[in-house]
Design a protein around this motif. Structure first.
Motif, mmCIF file in Angstrom:
data_model
loop_
_atom_site.group_PDB
_atom_site.id
_atom_site.type_symbol
_atom_site.label_atom_id
_atom_site.label_comp_id
_atom_site.label_asym_id
_atom_site.label_seq_id
_atom_site.Cartn_x
_atom_site.Cartn_y
_atom_site.Cartn_z
ATOM 1 N N MET A 281 0.815 -1.215 0.000
ATOM 2 C CA MET A 281 0.000 0.000 0.000
ATOM 3 C C MET A 281 0.850 1.267 0.000
ATOM 4 O O MET A 281 0.430 2.296 -0.497
ATOM 5 N N SER A 282 2.039 1.191 0.548
ATOM 6 C CA SER A 282 2.873 2.383 0.691
ATOM 7 C C SER A 282 3.583 2.782 -0.596
ATOM 8 O O SER A 282 4.120 3.878 -0.686
ATOM 9 N N LEU B 40 -5.451 4.723 -12.720
ATOM 10 C CA LEU B 40 -5.121 5.461 -11.507
ATOM 11 C C LEU B 40 -6.291 6.389 -11.224
ATOM 12 O O LEU B 40 -6.608 7.259 -12.026
ATOM 13 N N LEU B 41 -6.981 6.185 -10.108
ATOM 14 C CA LEU B 41 -8.186 6.950 -9.794
ATOM 15 C C LEU B 41 -7.855 8.289 -9.153
ATOM 16 O O LEU B 41 -8.505 9.281 -9.410
ATOM 17 N N LYS C 28 -5.397 5.954 -4.957
ATOM 18 C CA LYS C 28 -6.267 4.843 -5.341
ATOM 19 C C LYS C 28 -5.972 4.403 -6.756
ATOM 20 O O LYS C 28 -5.723 5.229 -7.635
ATOM 21 N N MET C 29 -6.062 3.098 -6.961
ATOM 22 C CA MET C 29 -5.878 2.559 -8.307
ATOM 23 C C MET C 29 -6.845 1.399 -8.516
ATOM 24 O O MET C 29 -7.287 0.761 -7.568
ATOM 25 N N GLN C 30 -7.174 1.158 -9.778
ATOM 26 C CA GLN C 30 -8.033 0.047 -10.144
ATOM 27 C C GLN C 30 -7.130 -1.054 -10.679
ATOM 28 O O GLN C 30 -6.285 -0.805 -11.525
ATOM 29 N N MET D 293 -2.736 3.010 -2.693
ATOM 30 C CA MET D 293 -1.307 3.154 -2.989
ATOM 31 C C MET D 293 -0.864 4.476 -2.386
ATOM 32 O O MET D 293 -1.699 5.299 -2.007
ATOM 33 N N ASN D 294 0.440 4.678 -2.263
ATOM 34 C CA ASN D 294 0.995 5.891 -1.636
ATOM 35 C C ASN D 294 0.410 6.133 -0.254
ATOM 36 O O ASN D 294 0.221 7.259 0.168
ATOM 37 N N TYR D 295 0.101 5.075 0.479
ATOM 38 C CA TYR D 295 -0.529 5.201 1.788
ATOM 39 C C TYR D 295 0.523 5.165 2.867
ATOM 40 O O TYR D 295 1.370 4.288 2.906
#
Length: 149
Positions: A101-102, A124-125, A129-131, A143-145
């Motif tokens: 997730m990071s 890329l939402l 977030k991504m699908q 993602m990028n969390y």
């Protein structure tokens, strides 16, 4: 009172979350004929409607999850499954990354998810977030969390 006659201001028996008892309540909000919010006539607290213990709610159409713009379930013969197979055949195994997730991802990238298996980033939402298209379904992943930030 029969279900068809229930409207805002109707009085019903419901479980009060403050009194911790089944008490008389007044209906405050309905959604498509389903009671959503009530006011306890004993303690005057307003809360979500809860059936008295032992009663079962009638099944409604609104309980089903509506999925917009996307076929979530895939399988042999469906468009997402065919696309997934094409992507898998053209995959260079060294290009597949384990999902975290990071980390950040790009469209078209292959990821290996611990639960869902091989997937491909399809959209890329937003920044976090991504699908992702997996063999059996399409999921939205983070993602990028960074926890706490």
């Amino acid at each position: 009172m029969p279900r068809e006659e229930i409207r805002p201001s109707s009085e019903i028996d419901a479980y009060c979350t403050k009194c911790k008892l089944v008490t008389n309540h007044r209906v405050v909000a309905l959604d498509k004929g389903v009671i959503k919010r009530v006011i306890c006539l004993t303690c005057q607290s307003q809360h979500n409607f809860r059936l008295p213990p032992g009663q079962k709610a009638p099944r409604t159409q609104s309980a089903r999850r509506v999925i917009k713009d996307e076929v979530r379930l895939a399988g042999p013969g469906t468009q997402p499954f065919k696309k997934w197979l094409e992507l898998k055949e053209s995959l260079n195994q060294t290009a597949c990354r384990d999902y975290r997730m990071s980390e950040a991802y790009n469209e078209g990238q292959a990821i290996n998810h611990s639960r869902f298996g091989l997937g491909f980033v399809t959209k890329l939402l937003d920044r976090q977030k991504m699908q992702v298209m997996f063999e059996k379904e399409i999921k939205m992943l983070a993602m990028n969390y960074s926890p706490g930030g």
